[in-house]
Design a protein around this motif. Structure first.
Motif, PDB file in Angstrom:
ATOM      1  N   GLU A 335       0.884  -1.393  -0.056  1.00  0.00           N
ATOM      2  CA  GLU A 335      -0.008   0.153  -0.217  1.00  0.00           C
ATOM      3  C   GLU A 335       0.652   1.169  -0.089  1.00  0.00           C
ATOM      4  OE1 GLU A 335      -4.010   1.886   2.279  1.00  0.00           O
ATOM      5  OE2 GLU A 335      -3.527  -0.134   2.667  1.00  0.00           O
ATOM      6  N   VAL A 336       1.966   1.121   0.658  1.00  0.00           N
ATOM      7  CA  VAL A 336       2.777   2.175   0.816  1.00  0.00           C
ATOM      8  C   VAL A 336       3.617   2.587  -0.394  1.00  0.00           C
ATOM      9  CG1 VAL A 336       5.019   3.285   1.773  1.00  0.00           C
ATOM     10  CG2 VAL A 336       3.389   2.348   3.223  1.00  0.00           C
ATOM     11  N   LEU A 337       3.910   1.653  -1.271  1.00  0.00           N
ATOM     12  CA  LEU A 337       4.282   1.515  -2.788  1.00  0.00           C
ATOM     13  C   LEU A 337       3.307   2.268  -3.539  1.00  0.00           C
ATOM     14  CD1 LEU A 337       6.862   0.293  -4.063  1.00  0.00           C
ATOM     15  CD2 LEU A 337       5.526  -1.585  -4.685  1.00  0.00           C
ATOM     16  N   VAL A 338       2.177   1.967  -3.497  1.00  0.00           N
ATOM     17  CA  VAL A 338       1.148   2.320  -4.286  1.00  0.00           C
ATOM     18  C   VAL A 338       1.031   3.859  -4.170  1.00  0.00           C
ATOM     19  CG1 VAL A 338      -1.129   2.439  -5.086  1.00  0.00           C
ATOM     20  CG2 VAL A 338      -0.216   0.160  -4.678  1.00  0.00           C
ATOM     21  N   LYS A 339       0.648   4.022  -2.804  1.00  0.00           N
ATOM     22  CA  LYS A 339       0.548   5.657  -2.560  1.00  0.00           C
ATOM     23  C   LYS A 339       1.481   6.572  -2.886  1.00  0.00           C
ATOM     24  CE  LYS A 339      -3.279   5.192   0.793  1.00  0.00           C
ATOM     25  NZ  LYS A 339      -3.441   5.698   2.431  1.00  0.00           N
ATOM     26  N   ALA A 340       2.873   6.098  -2.828  1.00  0.00           N
ATOM     27  CA  ALA A 340       4.176   6.879  -3.064  1.00  0.00           C
ATOM     28  C   ALA A 340       4.142   6.927  -4.360  1.00  0.00           C
ATOM     29  CB  ALA A 340       5.517   6.268  -2.454  1.00  0.00           C
ATOM     30  N   ALA A 341       3.812   5.993  -5.374  1.00  0.00           N
ATOM     31  CA  ALA A 341       4.126   6.156  -6.766  1.00  0.00           C
ATOM     32  C   ALA A 341       2.923   6.858  -7.041  1.00  0.00           C
ATOM     33  CB  ALA A 341       3.846   4.694  -7.257  1.00  0.00           C
ATOM     34  N   THR A 343       1.394   9.493  -5.677  1.00  0.00           N
ATOM     35  CA  THR A 343       1.788  10.891  -5.200  1.00  0.00           C
ATOM     36  C   THR A 343       2.890  11.580  -6.026  1.00  0.00           C
ATOM     37  OG1 THR A 343       1.178  10.383  -2.851  1.00  0.00           O
ATOM     38  CG2 THR A 343       2.465  12.373  -3.373  1.00  0.00           C
ATOM     39  N   VAL A 344       3.906  10.832  -6.365  1.00  0.00           N
ATOM     40  CA  VAL A 344       5.032  11.222  -7.316  1.00  0.00           C
ATOM     41  C   VAL A 344       4.247  11.476  -8.553  1.00  0.00           C
ATOM     42  CG1 VAL A 344       7.226  10.660  -8.153  1.00  0.00           C
ATOM     43  CG2 VAL A 344       6.555  10.150  -5.765  1.00  0.00           C
ATOM     44  N   VAL A 345       3.816  10.849  -9.419  1.00  0.00           N
ATOM     45  CA  VAL A 345       3.376  10.712 -10.513  1.00  0.00           C
ATOM     46  C   VAL A 345       2.297  12.210 -10.644  1.00  0.00           C
ATOM     47  CG1 VAL A 345       1.253  10.000 -12.369  1.00  0.00           C
ATOM     48  CG2 VAL A 345       3.159   8.424 -11.239  1.00  0.00           C
ATOM     49  N   LEU A 346       1.273  12.323  -9.543  1.00  0.00           N
ATOM     50  CA  LEU A 346       0.517  13.629  -9.421  1.00  0.00           C
ATOM     51  C   LEU A 346       1.365  14.743  -9.225  1.00  0.00           C
ATOM     52  CD1 LEU A 346      -2.205  12.176  -6.862  1.00  0.00           C
ATOM     53  CD2 LEU A 346      -2.586  12.911  -9.245  1.00  0.00           C
ATOM     54  N   SER A 392      -3.152  16.042  -1.070  1.00  0.00           N
ATOM     55  CA  SER A 392      -3.276  16.503   0.171  1.00  0.00           C
ATOM     56  C   SER A 392      -4.137  15.314   1.094  1.00  0.00           C
ATOM     57  CB  SER A 392      -4.057  17.654   0.324  1.00  0.00           C
ATOM     58  OG  SER A 392      -5.380  17.694  -0.233  1.00  0.00           O
ATOM     59  N   ASP A 393      -4.742  14.349   0.234  1.00  0.00           N
ATOM     60  CA  ASP A 393      -5.603  13.449   0.856  1.00  0.00           C
ATOM     61  C   ASP A 393      -5.080  12.185   0.877  1.00  0.00           C
ATOM     62  OD1 ASP A 393      -7.788  15.298   1.288  1.00  0.00           O
ATOM     63  OD2 ASP A 393      -8.742  14.821  -0.662  1.00  0.00           O
ATOM     64  N   MET A 394      -3.421  11.848   0.660  1.00  0.00           N
ATOM     65  CA  MET A 394      -2.965  10.882   0.251  1.00  0.00           C
ATOM     66  C   MET A 394      -2.479  10.479   1.841  1.00  0.00           C
ATOM     67  SD  MET A 394      -3.322   9.786  -2.824  1.00  0.00           S
ATOM     68  CE  MET A 394      -1.959   8.383  -3.435  1.00  0.00           C
ATOM     69  N   GLY A 395      -2.563  10.967   2.852  1.00  0.00           N
ATOM     70  CA  GLY A 395      -2.087  10.517   4.052  1.00  0.00           C
ATOM     71  C   GLY A 395      -0.508  10.882   4.515  1.00  0.00           C
ATOM     72  N   LEU A 396      -0.352  10.826   5.787  1.00  0.00           N
ATOM     73  CA  LEU A 396       0.993  11.302   6.407  1.00  0.00           C
ATOM     74  C   LEU A 396       2.384  10.586   5.788  1.00  0.00           C
ATOM     75  CD1 LEU A 396       2.309  13.504   8.268  1.00  0.00           C
ATOM     76  CD2 LEU A 396       1.942  11.969  10.193  1.00  0.00           C
ATOM     77  N   LYS A 400       5.498  11.713   3.940  1.00  0.00           N
ATOM     78  CA  LYS A 400       6.901  11.794   4.414  1.00  0.00           C
ATOM     79  C   LYS A 400       7.751  11.241   3.393  1.00  0.00           C
ATOM     80  CE  LYS A 400       5.776  11.174   9.413  1.00  0.00           C
ATOM     81  NZ  LYS A 400       5.784  10.333  10.444  1.00  0.00           N
ATOM     82  N   ILE A 401       7.291   9.986   2.448  1.00  0.00           N
ATOM     83  CA  ILE A 401       8.097   9.363   1.539  1.00  0.00           C
ATOM     84  C   ILE A 401       8.443  10.469   0.389  1.00  0.00           C
ATOM     85  CG2 ILE A 401       7.961   7.783  -0.369  1.00  0.00           C
ATOM     86  CD1 ILE A 401       6.449   5.914   1.609  1.00  0.00           C
ATOM     87  N   SER A 402       7.427  11.361  -0.062  1.00  0.00           N
ATOM     88  CA  SER A 402       7.480  12.422  -0.944  1.00  0.00           C
ATOM     89  C   SER A 402       8.498  13.414  -0.556  1.00  0.00           C
ATOM     90  CB  SER A 402       6.198  12.732  -1.170  1.00  0.00           C
ATOM     91  OG  SER A 402       5.164  12.035  -1.787  1.00  0.00           O
ATOM     92  N   LEU A 403       8.350  13.726   0.662  1.00  0.00           N
ATOM     93  CA  LEU A 403       9.465  14.651   1.247  1.00  0.00           C
ATOM     94  C   LEU A 403      10.678  14.169   1.132  1.00  0.00           C
ATOM     95  CD1 LEU A 403       7.350  16.349   4.225  1.00  0.00           C
ATOM     96  CD2 LEU A 403       7.856  17.380   2.093  1.00  0.00           C
ATOM     97  N   GLY A 404      11.058  12.914   1.522  1.00  0.00           N
ATOM     98  CA  GLY A 404      12.191  12.138   1.401  1.00  0.00           C
ATOM     99  C   GLY A 404      12.713  12.268   0.107  1.00  0.00           C
ATOM    100  N   ILE A 405      11.993  12.100  -1.055  1.00  0.00           N
ATOM    101  CA  ILE A 405      12.440  12.146  -2.354  1.00  0.00           C
ATOM    102  C   ILE A 405      12.919  13.339  -2.591  1.00  0.00           C
ATOM    103  CG2 ILE A 405      11.630  11.692  -4.688  1.00  0.00           C
ATOM    104  CD1 ILE A 405       9.670   9.472  -3.835  1.00  0.00           C
TER     105      ILE A 405
END
Length: 612
Positions: A335-341, A343-346, A392-396, A400-405
């Motif tokens: 699930e983290v894999l999906v949401k991170a991908a 978010t980055v695509v968006l 903004s609705d994708m979760g904390l 965090k993963i996006s900010l890490g990237i």
């Protein structure tokens, strides 16, 4: 070894890469997880995600046809907003496509693990290695595999719909949205990763044959076809599986096929899912590996990453680096894999929308997409807002993963790329335009000019060579033709070894015999000199106009041609070429708005005319 990629992708190649990159875990694994969040309205979530993807892809298509270069969205973000945001875009897109590829390899490992009983992580690492080898061996081989797999996959998906639709139970759709529209929108963002493969085509745009046609056609057809297929397959899946079974299934489409076609149906769709994961993984490694190439070419990553292997004509080092990262990503929770991908695509789509606005408003003359996104700027602004709301609705955890990237990208830029990158962005041109300051130069325009030459496969003829060395007069004040001829003679005196008086005399004689201002705003004075092996062209732009005759309007565009009798053929060729150019759409406006002498020449050099 070099750093140039071959053009080997046709329309069917573009379509297959885009479609194959989208059809994977997004439809064969995600529907169960998404159904748990949205209920039967998951069908609407996928449809909305498809609409959002289409609005995003229209912008990506414009940028890709204007700048068909390896790295796709990285390249045009870089050239529109500068190297810092370009680095961010490139790293984020590389992460997104690599994560999506890892998602597909996870799906392959799950299916093989169920059938063979082996550890899924071990299987995933082996599969990742196989696709790395395929992409090292050659683009043609990878694309041929992709086309065959995608055609087989689409056939199975269409059969699934037609065989299953007759068994659908309408009661499964009531209530349609048990958790409200908020859950539907949240799920839209979650499943958006299903369309993330669209970014892949922009990253391989440099390798597309006839990109003006094949990029728009291939990408738009792919997103429309896949959105329709997703919706049709979900209608059947939701209509066949009981809610409790669907929301707990990681193989929902295969389970539904088992209901109307028994074990044969289950295994057939399992094969389709395997094909889907293979197409996504294959296309994913190919596309993701192009981002390090683009960053390396711009000195934002070490130069060795952009080297193309002579034997295989592939970026071996970049493919290996991408494969290593994908292998590491296999250890992330699904699930983290999906949401991170997602978010980055968006985020990449948001940057693409911003890039469109900057590039258009900077009024770069050589920004010439063969496809322009409609409804500018409203579609771009609304898309930025919509993508921002979904993020903004994708979760904390995802944030965090996006900010890490972002942090990784910024560290790369400030500690490596900032010291080495040296190129101009459209942002500088926009500031210059708004502030009326001379902050911009010709560097970016020259780069775009080179891209157009490569994209349109323009072959310079003799007239282009004449234009390249032509003298240019940019006249601000209002003058008459006698003054003009004196200025022309002054420029040509040293070039042709003839006195000013003689040149002026010949020009006046030619003008007296018949006016060369043959259309209201353009004049082409042309004379024959004594001697041999002389041919010169002078380009003149007059801001306030030049009086040629009392009966004619003032002329703003003048092309002075002077040559000897032995250059008669070139003389006629130049007249014909100029006649074609001045009949082009908006020629007068382009000529008057060109910012410098180089751009005046580019109007001729990049013109769509017949070349000898």
């Amino acid at each position: 070894m070099g750093n140039t990629l071959k053009k080997e992708l046709s329309f069917i190649g573009v379509f297959s890469l885009a479609a194959g990159a989208m059809i994977s875990s997004g439809i064969f694994i995600l529907p169960g997880i998404a159904y748990a969040s949205a209920g039967p309205a998951v069908v609407l979530s996928y449809f909305l995600a498809g609409i959002l993807a289409l609005t995003g892809v229209l912008n990506v298509v414009e940028l890709s046809t204007a700048m068909p270069k390896a790295g796709g969205d990285y390249y045009y973000v870089n050239r529109s907003m500068g190297p810092m945001l370009g680095t961010l875009s490139g790293v984020m897109s590389w992460f997104a496509l690599s994560l999506k590829t890892a998602f597909a390899i996870f799906g392959i490992a799950e299916l093989l693990g169920l059938m063979l009983g082996f550890n899924t992580t071990s299987i995933g690492l082996v599969v990742c290695g196989i696709f790395v080898v395929i992409n090292i061996l050659g683009v043609k081989e990878a694309v041929r595999l992709e086309i065959v797999l995608v055609l087989g996959l689409l056939t199975l998906m269409i059969l699934y719909f037609f065989l299953g639709i007759t068994s659908v139970e309408v009661s499964h759709f009531d209530p349609f949205a048990p958790k409200g529209m908020g859950a539907v929108l949240l799920t839209t963002g979650f499943v958006f990763v299903s369309f993330g493969g669209l970014l892949k085509i922009s990253s391989v745009a440099e390798e597309v044959v006839n990109p003006q046609r094949n990029i728009p056609l291939g990408m738009i057809v792919a997103v429309v076809v896949i959105t329709i297929l997703y919706v049709l397959l979900l209608v059947v899946t939701v209509g066949l599986l009981p809610a409790e079974q669907l929301q707990n299934s990681l193989t929902p489409v295969a389970d539904a096929a088992g209901i109307f076609a028994g074990k044969i149906g289950f295994y057939a769709i399992s094969v389709a899912a395997m094909l889907a994961f293979i197409t996504t993984a294959n296309a994913g490694i190919m596309a993701a590996s192009r981002y390090p190439i683009a960053l390396s070419r711009d000195n934002l990553l070490p130069k060795f990453l952009c080297v193309i292997n002579k034997r295989f004509a592939t970026p071996v080092r970049s493919v290996l680096l991408t494969g290593i990262f994908i292998a590491v990503a296999l250890f992330l929770p699904l699930e983290v894999l999906v949401k991170a991908a997602s978010t980055v695509v968006l985020t990449s789509y948001i940057l693409a929308n911003v890039a469109i606005i900057i590039l258009r408003e900077s009024k770069l003359q050589n920004y010439r997409p063969s496809f322009t996104a409609p409804f500018y700027p409203w579609m771009q602004v609304l898309s930025i807002i919509a993508f921002g709301v979904i993020i903004s609705d994708m979760g904390l955890t995802t944030l965090k993963i996006s900010l890490g990237i972002v942090a990784v990208a910024m560290l790369l830029y400030f500690f490596y790329g900032k010291k080495r990158a040296d190129f101009e962005s459209a942002w500088v041109h926009l500031i210059a335009r708004v502030g009326n300051k001379k902050l911009d130069s010709y560097d970016l325009e020259a780069e775009l000019k080179g891209i157009i030459h490569h994209r349109d496969e323009i072959v310079f003829d003799t007239f282009d060579a004449v234009v390249s060395r032509a003298a240019v007069l940019d006249i601000e004040e209002e003058i008459d033709r006698d003054t003009l001829f004196k200025k022309v003679a002054e420029v040509l005196e040293d070039r042709i070894g003839s006195g000013r008086e003689k040149i002026c005399e010949l020009l006046e004689e030619r003008e007296e015999s018949s006016s060369t201002a043959f259309i209201p705003t353009v004049a082409i004075p042309h004379i024959i000199l004594d001697g041999e092996n002389i041919f010169e062209l002078v380009l003149v732009r007059s801001r306030k106009g030049i009086f040629f005759t009392n009966s004619a309007p003032k002329v703003g565009s003048i092309f002075v041609i002077i040559g000897t009798q032995d250059k008669r053929q070139l003389h006629l060729q130049a007249l014909a070429a100029i006649a074609q150019v001045i009949q082009g759409k908006d020629f007068d406006q382009q000529w008057q708005e060109a910012k410098n002498e180089n751009l005046l020449k580019d109007i001729l050099l990049l013109s769509d005319r017949r070349r000898a």
